[in-house]
Design an enzyme around this catalytic site. Structure first.
Site, PDB file in Angstrom:
ATOM      1  N   GLY A   1      24.213 110.460  24.892  1.00  0.00           N
ATOM      2  CA  GLY A   1      23.908 111.738  24.679  1.00  0.00           C
ATOM      3  C   GLY A   1      23.595 111.866  23.302  1.00  0.00           C
ATOM      4  O   GLY A   1      24.118 110.854  22.366  1.00  0.00           O
TER       5      GLY A   1
ATOM      6  N   ALA B   1      40.277 109.064  32.247  1.00  0.00           N
ATOM      7  CA  ALA B   1      40.297 107.598  32.908  1.00  0.00           C
ATOM      8  C   ALA B   1      39.845 107.884  34.229  1.00  0.00           C
ATOM      9  O   ALA B   1      40.469 106.940  35.153  1.00  0.00           O
ATOM     10  CB  ALA B   1      41.344 106.946  32.520  1.00  0.00           C
TER      11      ALA B   1
ATOM     12  N   ARG C   1      30.252  99.267  38.149  1.00  0.00           N
ATOM     13  CA  ARG C   1      29.796  98.167  37.966  1.00  0.00           C
ATOM     14  C   ARG C   1      30.683  97.026  37.528  1.00  0.00           C
ATOM     15  O   ARG C   1      30.070  96.083  37.013  1.00  0.00           O
ATOM     16  CB  ARG C   1      28.670  98.555  36.531  1.00  0.00           C
ATOM     17  CG  ARG C   1      27.269  99.242  36.888  1.00  0.00           C
ATOM     18  CD  ARG C   1      26.777  99.528  35.909  1.00  0.00           C
ATOM     19  NE  ARG C   1      27.380 101.108  35.288  1.00  0.00           N
ATOM     20  CZ  ARG C   1      27.226 101.624  34.167  1.00  0.00           C
ATOM     21  NH1 ARG C   1      26.081 100.968  33.326  1.00  0.00           N
ATOM     22  NH2 ARG C   1      27.696 102.588  33.866  1.00  0.00           N
TER      23      ARG C   1
HETATM   24  C1  UD1 Z   1      29.170 110.619  28.117  1.00  0.00           C
HETATM   25  C2  UD1 Z   1      28.536 111.551  27.226  1.00  0.00           C
HETATM   26  C3  UD1 Z   1      27.609 111.053  26.428  1.00  0.00           C
HETATM   27  C4  UD1 Z   1      28.119 109.998  25.438  1.00  0.00           C
HETATM   28  C5  UD1 Z   1      28.699 108.936  26.491  1.00  0.00           C
HETATM   29  C6  UD1 Z   1      29.297 107.816  25.804  1.00  0.00           C
HETATM   30  C7  UD1 Z   1      29.107 113.757  28.709  1.00  0.00           C
HETATM   31  C8  UD1 Z   1      28.539 114.763  29.718  1.00  0.00           C
HETATM   32  N1  UD1 Z   1      28.179 112.667  28.079  1.00  0.00           N
HETATM   33  O1  UD1 Z   1      28.170 110.381  28.916  1.00  0.00           O
HETATM   34  O2  UD1 Z   1      27.045 112.187  25.460  1.00  0.00           O
HETATM   35  O3  UD1 Z   1      27.061 109.241  24.889  1.00  0.00           O
HETATM   36  O4  UD1 Z   1      29.657 109.684  27.415  1.00  0.00           O
HETATM   37  O5  UD1 Z   1      29.794 106.755  26.316  1.00  0.00           O
HETATM   38  O6  UD1 Z   1      30.331 113.702  28.449  1.00  0.00           O
HETATM   39  N2  UD1 Z   1      35.017 110.775  33.511  1.00  0.00           N
HETATM   40  C9  UD1 Z   1      36.126 111.453  34.121  1.00  0.00           C
HETATM   41  N3  UD1 Z   1      35.885 112.218  34.914  1.00  0.00           N
HETATM   42  C10 UD1 Z   1      34.619 112.985  35.275  1.00  0.00           C
HETATM   43  C11 UD1 Z   1      33.557 112.082  34.650  1.00  0.00           C
HETATM   44  C12 UD1 Z   1      33.920 111.296  33.658  1.00  0.00           C
HETATM   45  O7  UD1 Z   1      37.441 110.990  33.961  1.00  0.00           O
HETATM   46  O8  UD1 Z   1      34.350 113.745  36.012  1.00  0.00           O
HETATM   47  C13 UD1 Z   1      35.332 109.549  32.438  1.00  0.00           C
HETATM   48  C14 UD1 Z   1      34.833 108.416  32.777  1.00  0.00           C
HETATM   49  O9  UD1 Z   1      35.768 107.701  33.386  1.00  0.00           O
HETATM   50  C15 UD1 Z   1      34.319 107.835  31.454  1.00  0.00           C
HETATM   51  C16 UD1 Z   1      34.115 108.815  30.529  1.00  0.00           C
HETATM   52  O10 UD1 Z   1      34.701 110.147  31.454  1.00  0.00           O
HETATM   53  O11 UD1 Z   1      35.356 106.948  30.938  1.00  0.00           O
HETATM   54  C17 UD1 Z   1      32.621 109.283  30.430  1.00  0.00           C
HETATM   55  O12 UD1 Z   1      31.958 109.342  31.346  1.00  0.00           O
HETATM   56  P1  UD1 Z   1      30.592 109.114  32.083  1.00  0.00           P
HETATM   57  O13 UD1 Z   1      30.251 109.740  33.071  1.00  0.00           O
HETATM   58  O14 UD1 Z   1      30.510 107.488  31.924  1.00  0.00           O
HETATM   59  O15 UD1 Z   1      29.678 109.507  31.041  1.00  0.00           O
HETATM   60  P2  UD1 Z   1      28.358 109.276  30.215  1.00  0.00           P
HETATM   61  O16 UD1 Z   1      27.288 109.631  31.158  1.00  0.00           O
HETATM   62  O17 UD1 Z   1      28.533 107.767  29.796  1.00  0.00           O
END
Ligand code: UD1
Ligand code: CA
Length: 457
Positions: free
Chosen positions: A139, A11, A17
């Site tokens: 992904g 989270a 957005r």
């Molecule tokens: C990720 C997945 C993707 C999947 C998608 C589904 C990875 C690399 N990719 O992509 O395969 O289809 O979710 O929605 O995992 N977050 C953190 N810390 C971080 C990065 C992210 O807490 O450093 C949390 C974000 O708040 C979010 C979630 O992880 O709730 C997903 O992160 P996001 O960067 O949106 O991943 P996607 O590019 O959507």
């Protein structure tokens, strides 16, 4: 014996957005922050611990959700989902199974989560996937010739052939902590986004001979994330429809399930009818055969049986006895207690008052800080003047009192049992039981008086 479970909820994302000052995971579905809903679902699995990885606006998230029994872990820089999960690993023993969830994927159900956890039970990696008509942005799940999952490739790193795959990664997975720790230690960030991808562990698992068990759910709303307010509104409708369906199957008549909102919990008796546009908030109980009219709002109220709430009434933190009739256009503010058979009619406001059996307050009246007896009739336009500009005072009205219309009862004041108050009175002293009391200047007639005539210009 099944392995002990630890949940990690990601989270830390910014949620740009949403275009909001409020951290994304605090935006609500059904009146409850998304992150709290995810934690609720996780809790149903009785995990040993729930770790929430937070970042952006994090202190506010922690403060507002301090009632959750979770362990907060700060990820100060968002370096990717793999890095995020890794922040929690120091607190998780190798023997545990780890379930990874997302604070912005609020509608995941306990049933799907237990299937996902079961998919990791025998040393495998449980992966929640879905087939989407339009997989853009997600992904992609890459399978080998035998149909086994062998890797996940992100949209931005995918080849044209891989982009054509419509099976996607929801992000949710479950796996043994010891294995996960090893894999997280060996992933890099040499990819299109320069991030540590959690998804890279899937290829590492497959390469080391660990079974990747993909499961799916027919209800796609369960796996949908919220990135903007449009998606938030869409999931709100799905959530509300789920609740409406549940209530209808419990025997409630909802005149239009698409125009019913429950933000909290609702307990119902038999044959309850809820008309269109009703909003229920907090903890509400509705007894047998009650009717809730259109556009009414009920928050933290308890209704007895056979109560009718007519259209456009607003009720908060109050208890309503059997056979009461409320509204249309009535307002009950907190701390009201109505005994059975009480009537509160249109444009009547009642606050912090008790009203005993069978009393009627039918029109255009304010009753505040009042103790009213049984079988009282309150005429239209009556006002309890409970506030002197500094303090609130009590009005006490006995049984069988009749209060004429357009009366002001200036508190503190007591009206004795059976008293009658003449219409138009301003009552500043106690009125004795059984007597007529009135305060009104005497009526005069000026015989022969003529209205002025308009002057010629
Ligand atoms: C990720 C997945 C993707 C999947 C998608 C589904 C990875 C690399 N990719 O992509 O395969 O289809 O979710 O929605 O995992 N977050 C953190 N810390 C971080 C990065 C992210 O807490 O450093 C949390 C974000 O708040 C979010 C979630 O992880 O709730 C997903 O992160 P996001 O960067 O949106 O991943 P996607 O590019 O959507
Ligand atoms: Ca995302």
């Amino acid at each position: 014996m099944s392995t002990q479970l630890t949940v990690v909820v990601l989270a830390a994302g910014q949620g740009t957005r949403m275009k909001s000052d409020l951290p994304k995971v605090l935006h609500t579905i059904g009146g409850r922050p998304m992150l709290a809903r995810v934690v609720d679902s996780a809790q149903s699995l009785n995990p040993q611990a729930i770790h929430v990885v937070y970042g952006h606006g994090g202190e506010r998230v922690r403060e507002q959700l301090s009632a959750l029994s979770v362990n907060w872990i700060l990820q100060s820089r968002q370096l990717g989902t793999g890095h995020a999960v890794d922040q929690a690993m120091a607190q998780i023993a190798d023997s545990q199974n780890v379930l990874v969830l997302y604070g912005d994927v609020p509608l995941i159900t306990p049933a799907t989560l237990s299937r996902l956890v079961a998919a990791a039970q025998d040393g495998g990696l449980g992966l929640l996937t879905a087939r989407l008509p339009d997989p853009t942005g997600y992904g992609r799940i890459v399978r080998n010739a035998a149909g086994k999952v062998c890797s996940i490739v992100e949209q931005k790193d995918a080849s044209p052939e891989q982009l054509a795959i419509n099976e996607i990664n929801t992000g949710m997975l479950a796996v043994n902590a010891g294995l996960l720790r090893g894999w997280l230690g060996s992933i890099g960030n040499d990819n299109a986004q320069g991030e540590y991808y959690l998804t890279d562990i899937v290829a590492l698992a497959a390469d080391s001979g660990v079974d990747v068990n993909a499961i799916s759910t027919p209800d796609l709303a369960e796996i949908e994330g919220v990135n903007n307010r449009l998606q938030l509104a869409e999931l709100e409708r799905v959530f509300q429809r789920r609740q409406a369906n549940h209530l209808m199957l419990q025997g409630v008549t909802l005149r239009d399930p698409a125009r019913f909102d429950l933000r909290g919990s609702l307990e119902v008796g038999r044959d309850v009818e809820i008309d269109i546009g009703v909003l229920i908030e907090g903890e509400v109980k509705i007894g047998d055969r009650c009717y809730i009219g259109p556009n009414s709002v009920l928050k933290d109220v308890v209704l007895g049986s056979d109560v009718r709430i007519e259209a456009n009434s607003i009720l908060a933190s109050s208890t309503i006895g059997d056979r009461c009739l409320i509204g249309p256009f009535a307002r009950l503010r907190p701390e009201c207690r109505l005994a059975e058979g009480v009537k509160v009619g249109n444009f009547v406001e009642v606050k912090k008052s008790t009203v005993d059996k069978g009393s009627k307050i039918n029109h255009l009246t304010y009753v505040g800080d009042t103790r009213m007896g049984a079988n009282v009739n309150v005429g239209a336009g009556t006002i309890t003047c409970n506030y002197d500009g500094a303090n609130k005072h009590l009005t006490v009205i006995g049984d069988n009192v009749f209060i004429g219309s357009d009366t002001q009862l200036v508190a503190p004041v007591t009206i004795g049992d059976g008293a009658t108050i003449g219409a138009g009175s301003t009552i500043t002293r106690d009125a004795p039981a059984g007597e007529l009391t009135l305060s009104r200047s005497e009526q005069r007639t000026r015989r022969g008086w003529r209205r002025p005539v308009k002057a010629r210009s």
